[in-house]
Design a protein around this motif. Structure first.
Motif, PDB file in Angstrom:
ATOM      1  N   LEU A 185      62.520  69.634  67.088  1.00  0.00           N
ATOM      2  CA  LEU A 185      63.405  69.590  68.489  1.00  0.00           C
ATOM      3  C   LEU A 185      64.270  68.305  68.618  1.00  0.00           C
ATOM      4  O   LEU A 185      65.418  68.674  68.877  1.00  0.00           O
ATOM      5  CB  LEU A 185      62.276  69.082  69.728  1.00  0.00           C
ATOM      6  CG  LEU A 185      61.209  70.406  69.939  1.00  0.00           C
ATOM      7  CD1 LEU A 185      60.282  70.019  70.817  1.00  0.00           C
ATOM      8  CD2 LEU A 185      61.878  71.623  70.256  1.00  0.00           C
ATOM      9  N   ASN A 186      64.265  67.421  67.940  1.00  0.00           N
ATOM     10  CA  ASN A 186      65.227  66.562  67.771  1.00  0.00           C
ATOM     11  C   ASN A 186      66.350  66.910  66.887  1.00  0.00           C
ATOM     12  O   ASN A 186      67.678  66.491  67.246  1.00  0.00           O
ATOM     13  CB  ASN A 186      64.460  65.029  67.010  1.00  0.00           C
ATOM     14  CG  ASN A 186      63.548  64.496  67.489  1.00  0.00           C
ATOM     15  OD1 ASN A 186      62.637  63.549  66.829  1.00  0.00           O
ATOM     16  ND2 ASN A 186      63.427  64.422  68.924  1.00  0.00           N
ATOM     17  N   LEU A 187      66.023  67.787  65.626  1.00  0.00           N
ATOM     18  CA  LEU A 187      67.245  68.138  64.943  1.00  0.00           C
ATOM     19  C   LEU A 187      68.110  69.153  66.022  1.00  0.00           C
ATOM     20  O   LEU A 187      69.249  69.179  65.831  1.00  0.00           O
ATOM     21  CB  LEU A 187      66.571  69.189  63.949  1.00  0.00           C
ATOM     22  CG  LEU A 187      67.505  69.624  62.907  1.00  0.00           C
ATOM     23  CD1 LEU A 187      68.578  68.840  62.268  1.00  0.00           C
ATOM     24  CD2 LEU A 187      66.848  70.508  61.748  1.00  0.00           C
ATOM     25  N   GLY A 288      74.300  58.051  50.857  1.00  0.00           N
ATOM     26  CA  GLY A 288      75.479  58.622  51.609  1.00  0.00           C
ATOM     27  C   GLY A 288      74.992  60.054  52.166  1.00  0.00           C
ATOM     28  O   GLY A 288      76.045  60.730  52.432  1.00  0.00           O
ATOM     29  N   LEU A 289      73.914  60.203  52.718  1.00  0.00           N
ATOM     30  CA  LEU A 289      73.550  61.521  53.266  1.00  0.00           C
ATOM     31  C   LEU A 289      73.755  61.434  54.951  1.00  0.00           C
ATOM     32  O   LEU A 289      73.412  60.027  55.434  1.00  0.00           O
ATOM     33  CB  LEU A 289      71.963  62.005  52.915  1.00  0.00           C
ATOM     34  CG  LEU A 289      71.705  62.047  51.582  1.00  0.00           C
ATOM     35  CD1 LEU A 289      70.200  62.407  51.154  1.00  0.00           C
ATOM     36  CD2 LEU A 289      72.544  62.994  50.670  1.00  0.00           C
ATOM     37  N   GLY A 290      73.984  62.327  55.584  1.00  0.00           N
ATOM     38  CA  GLY A 290      74.007  62.308  57.061  1.00  0.00           C
ATOM     39  C   GLY A 290      72.673  62.291  57.404  1.00  0.00           C
ATOM     40  O   GLY A 290      71.526  62.737  56.983  1.00  0.00           O
ATOM     41  N   GLN A 291      72.776  62.151  58.916  1.00  0.00           N
ATOM     42  CA  GLN A 291      71.736  62.120  59.642  1.00  0.00           C
ATOM     43  C   GLN A 291      70.916  63.535  59.686  1.00  0.00           C
ATOM     44  O   GLN A 291      69.691  63.472  59.441  1.00  0.00           O
ATOM     45  CB  GLN A 291      71.784  61.751  60.971  1.00  0.00           C
ATOM     46  CG  GLN A 291      70.707  61.420  62.053  1.00  0.00           C
ATOM     47  CD  GLN A 291      69.853  60.170  61.362  1.00  0.00           C
ATOM     48  OE1 GLN A 291      70.352  58.926  61.659  1.00  0.00           O
ATOM     49  NE2 GLN A 291      68.732  60.326  60.993  1.00  0.00           N
ATOM     50  N   SER A 292      71.551  64.439  59.700  1.00  0.00           N
ATOM     51  CA  SER A 292      70.942  65.817  59.918  1.00  0.00           C
ATOM     52  C   SER A 292      70.329  66.162  58.484  1.00  0.00           C
ATOM     53  O   SER A 292      69.207  67.012  58.605  1.00  0.00           O
ATOM     54  CB  SER A 292      72.124  66.977  60.000  1.00  0.00           C
ATOM     55  OG  SER A 292      72.658  66.775  61.370  1.00  0.00           O
ATOM     56  N   THR A 293      70.897  65.825  57.598  1.00  0.00           N
ATOM     57  CA  THR A 293      70.039  66.051  55.982  1.00  0.00           C
ATOM     58  C   THR A 293      68.848  65.180  56.095  1.00  0.00           C
ATOM     59  O   THR A 293      67.808  65.501  55.448  1.00  0.00           O
ATOM     60  CB  THR A 293      71.069  65.588  54.943  1.00  0.00           C
ATOM     61  OG1 THR A 293      72.292  66.246  54.834  1.00  0.00           O
ATOM     62  CG2 THR A 293      70.288  65.780  53.704  1.00  0.00           C
ATOM     63  N   LEU A 294      68.895  63.986  56.839  1.00  0.00           N
ATOM     64  CA  LEU A 294      67.646  63.152  56.716  1.00  0.00           C
ATOM     65  C   LEU A 294      66.677  63.812  57.374  1.00  0.00           C
ATOM     66  O   LEU A 294      65.508  63.854  57.139  1.00  0.00           O
ATOM     67  CB  LEU A 294      68.030  61.695  56.877  1.00  0.00           C
ATOM     68  CG  LEU A 294      68.841  60.897  56.354  1.00  0.00           C
ATOM     69  CD1 LEU A 294      69.152  59.498  56.933  1.00  0.00           C
ATOM     70  CD2 LEU A 294      68.372  60.670  54.601  1.00  0.00           C
ATOM     71  N   PHE A 351      65.972  66.708  48.757  1.00  0.00           N
ATOM     72  CA  PHE A 351      65.004  67.584  49.138  1.00  0.00           C
ATOM     73  C   PHE A 351      63.853  67.813  48.245  1.00  0.00           C
ATOM     74  O   PHE A 351      62.777  68.018  48.532  1.00  0.00           O
ATOM     75  CB  PHE A 351      65.628  69.017  49.488  1.00  0.00           C
ATOM     76  CG  PHE A 351      66.545  68.924  50.697  1.00  0.00           C
ATOM     77  CD1 PHE A 351      66.520  68.230  51.557  1.00  0.00           C
ATOM     78  CD2 PHE A 351      67.667  69.651  51.102  1.00  0.00           C
ATOM     79  CE1 PHE A 351      67.252  67.929  53.010  1.00  0.00           C
ATOM     80  CE2 PHE A 351      68.410  69.789  51.865  1.00  0.00           C
ATOM     81  CZ  PHE A 351      68.520  68.837  52.915  1.00  0.00           C
ATOM     82  N   VAL A 352      64.142  67.840  46.942  1.00  0.00           N
ATOM     83  CA  VAL A 352      63.183  67.911  46.019  1.00  0.00           C
ATOM     84  C   VAL A 352      62.297  66.605  46.182  1.00  0.00           C
ATOM     85  O   VAL A 352      61.029  66.653  45.927  1.00  0.00           O
ATOM     86  CB  VAL A 352      63.916  68.104  44.559  1.00  0.00           C
ATOM     87  CG1 VAL A 352      62.716  67.908  43.679  1.00  0.00           C
ATOM     88  CG2 VAL A 352      64.555  69.601  44.458  1.00  0.00           C
ATOM     89  N   LEU A 353      62.763  65.398  46.284  1.00  0.00           N
ATOM     90  CA  LEU A 353      62.054  64.385  46.400  1.00  0.00           C
ATOM     91  C   LEU A 353      61.096  64.280  47.556  1.00  0.00           C
ATOM     92  O   LEU A 353      59.953  63.920  47.545  1.00  0.00           O
ATOM     93  CB  LEU A 353      63.020  63.086  46.317  1.00  0.00           C
ATOM     94  CG  LEU A 353      62.414  61.696  46.526  1.00  0.00           C
ATOM     95  CD1 LEU A 353      61.841  61.355  45.212  1.00  0.00           C
ATOM     96  CD2 LEU A 353      63.328  60.759  46.934  1.00  0.00           C
ATOM     97  N   ALA A 354      61.685  64.962  48.718  1.00  0.00           N
ATOM     98  CA  ALA A 354      60.879  64.907  50.075  1.00  0.00           C
ATOM     99  C   ALA A 354      59.558  65.643  49.693  1.00  0.00           C
ATOM    100  O   ALA A 354      58.846  65.567  50.247  1.00  0.00           O
ATOM    101  CB  ALA A 354      61.796  65.327  51.108  1.00  0.00           C
ATOM    102  N   ALA A 355      59.926  66.931  49.021  1.00  0.00           N
ATOM    103  CA  ALA A 355      58.747  67.864  48.830  1.00  0.00           C
ATOM    104  C   ALA A 355      57.803  67.258  48.114  1.00  0.00           C
ATOM    105  O   ALA A 355      56.526  67.486  48.270  1.00  0.00           O
ATOM    106  CB  ALA A 355      59.522  69.202  48.025  1.00  0.00           C
ATOM    107  N   GLY A 356      58.226  66.498  47.068  1.00  0.00           N
ATOM    108  CA  GLY A 356      57.091  65.725  46.297  1.00  0.00           C
ATOM    109  C   GLY A 356      56.337  64.663  46.881  1.00  0.00           C
ATOM    110  O   GLY A 356      55.228  64.807  46.984  1.00  0.00           O
TER     111      GLY A 356
END
Length: 451
Positions: A185-187, A288-294, A351-356
């Motif tokens: 919902l935040n996204l 340097g990633l955007g808020q949406s990516t985070l 995203f790979v790091l987040a999955a791990g």
């Protein structure tokens, strides 16, 4: 004889139904408060408070709270450290008071609603009000820590030994499912803020405040379903802060293996908590990633953490909680070590790091909680879980402090992230040395078939 058997069966069925009702209510506190950890601490507050702090900084990039020069990029990490240091004084008092009076629910309600109110107040964090942001963070984070002492201390009372791994894992799964739902919902709000007629800054502040509203609203469920138990007589009068902690640790010296487990947990969980609180800052400032990516990355963590918590719960039934936790620490070491080499501006690798992280995050926390519940002497649940929570949140100030100092000295978040590997390696070594079956017996509890 038949009547007595029928009565015993009816009594047993009634007790089972009551226990299941409490367990379902217990899960909902994870559902309520995990949104703070996800939306506020992990995603929005770090980058947003850092931007507010930078707006208040001098030309050299420093702010001066209480006259102390602090690099703007380190203020959030230092605020997290301060919040957990404050918790050291409050959590032992709350745990001892709960054990002494048997009235956990009023204390749970008080701490939960103070934290929820502070989080809702983050709506007013704008402009250059970095000190307000730091204050609200300290209040909310320390209140969450106190409430988790009380919440976790219910586990040995609502679940027999053979059920605790599963019950604890379901609680974490509820929390991560809740975090994923609200983050989705935040996204939507953040990416379409123009459509909703609000600025990007206002959208972030709405996301922060809504976490407090959610936390307060769903706390009503466990407050209705959990019940207080009669307190066991406890010697001594009212203790305060560190004095109570020292009394608890002194008592735990009679159970040195329980203390050994807590030491191991303190070390590796410090790494876990630092990753949770600093990952979004690392992603935004260093990569340097955007808020949406985070947001999408953390949403991925939440979804995989649900599956990971349940899967590791099943692994624990087959191989034991200790072995499963040790395996997760190996995975943490590899994942965070790889994070040092992530290229900037490459969302796919993030995203790979987040999955791990997601696959091991929920299970590591859930199984550590359930394993510790076997090491707690009966009648000292809240007191011992206050010490556990000290390791979980109250002592997890070293990691953020090291992270902040590394950036303060080097100006590089990569150097800071690399330091976290040591927490998992040392924690693995300490946990591997704990004979958990003997620790359970020494605490006066029955030993499960697998632990």
């Amino acid at each position: 004889m038949g009547t007595e058997t029928a009565q015993e069966a009816a009594t047993g069925a009634s007790a089972l139904a009551g226990r299941k009702r409490e367990q379902r209510g217990w899960y909902f506190y994870d559902w309520a408060c995990s949104v703070y950890s996800t939306s506020v601490l992990t995603v929005f507050l770090g980058p947003y408070l850092t931007s507010v702090t930078k707006a208040a900084a001098d030309p050299d990039g420093f702010v001066h709270p209480l006259g102390i020069p602090v690099r703007a990029g380190s203020f959030f990490a230092y605020s997290v450290s301060l919040s957990v240091i404050l918790s050291i004084f409050v959590m032992p008092l709350a745990g001892a008071a709960a054990d002494r009076t048997g009235r956990k629910k009023p204390l749970l309600a008080l701490s939960a609603y103070i934290g929820a109110a502070a989080t809702a107040g983050m709506f007013f964090l704008d402009g250059d009000r970095y000190l307000l942001g730091g204050l609200l963070l300290v209040v909310a984070n320390s209140s969450l820590a106190v409430s988790m002492v009380l919440y976790n201390s219910y586990l040995p009372q609502i679940a027999p030994p053979e059920e605790r791994d599963a019950v604890s894992s379901r609680g974490w799964a509820f929390g991560y499912a809740s975090g994923a739902l609200v983050l989705l919902l935040n996204l939507i709000l953040y990416t379409a803020h123009d459509t909703f007629g609000v600025s990007e800054s206002t959208a972030v502040r709405i996301c922060l405040a809504s976490a407090g509203v959610w936390w307060g609203a769903f706390t009503l469920v466990p407050l209705r379903r959990l019940r207080d138990r009669r307190a066991r007589p406890a010697p001594g009068g009212a203790a305060r802060g560190l004095r109570q902690l020292l009394a608890t640790v002194k008592d735990m010296r009679r159970h040195p293996l329980t203390l050994s487990f807590l030491l191991a947990y303190l070390v590796y969980n410090d790494g876990v908590q630092t990753v949770i609180s600093q990952a979004s800052v690392y992603g935004s400032e260093e990569l340097g990633l955007g808020q949406s990516t985070l947001i999408v990355a953390v949403l991925l963590v939440q979804l995989l953490a649900v599956a990971g918590a349940l899967a590791m719960g099943r692994l624990a039934r087959a191989y034991g909680a200790k072995r499963t936790i040790l395996g997760s620490l190996v995975a943490w070491t590899v994942t965070i070590g790889a994070g040092y080499f992530l290229p900037a501006g490459a969302p796919a690798w993030f995203f790979v790091l987040a999955a791990g992280i997601g696959l091991v995050l929920g299970g590591t926390q859930a199984l550590s909680r359930s394993l510790f519940s076997h090491l707690v002497p009966a009648g000292k649940e809240a007191e011992y879980f206050s010490a556990y929570e000290m390791s979980d949140r109250g002592m997890s100030w070293v990691g953020p402090l090291v992270f902040g100092l590394a950036y303060q000295l080097t100006g590089s978040y990569r150097d800071a992230i690399l330091s976290l590997v040591a927490f998992f390696v040392i924690g693995f070594g300490l946990l591997a040395r704990v004979p958990v079956r003997r620790a359970v017996r020494d605490a006066g509890n029955s030993v499960p078939a697998r632990i």
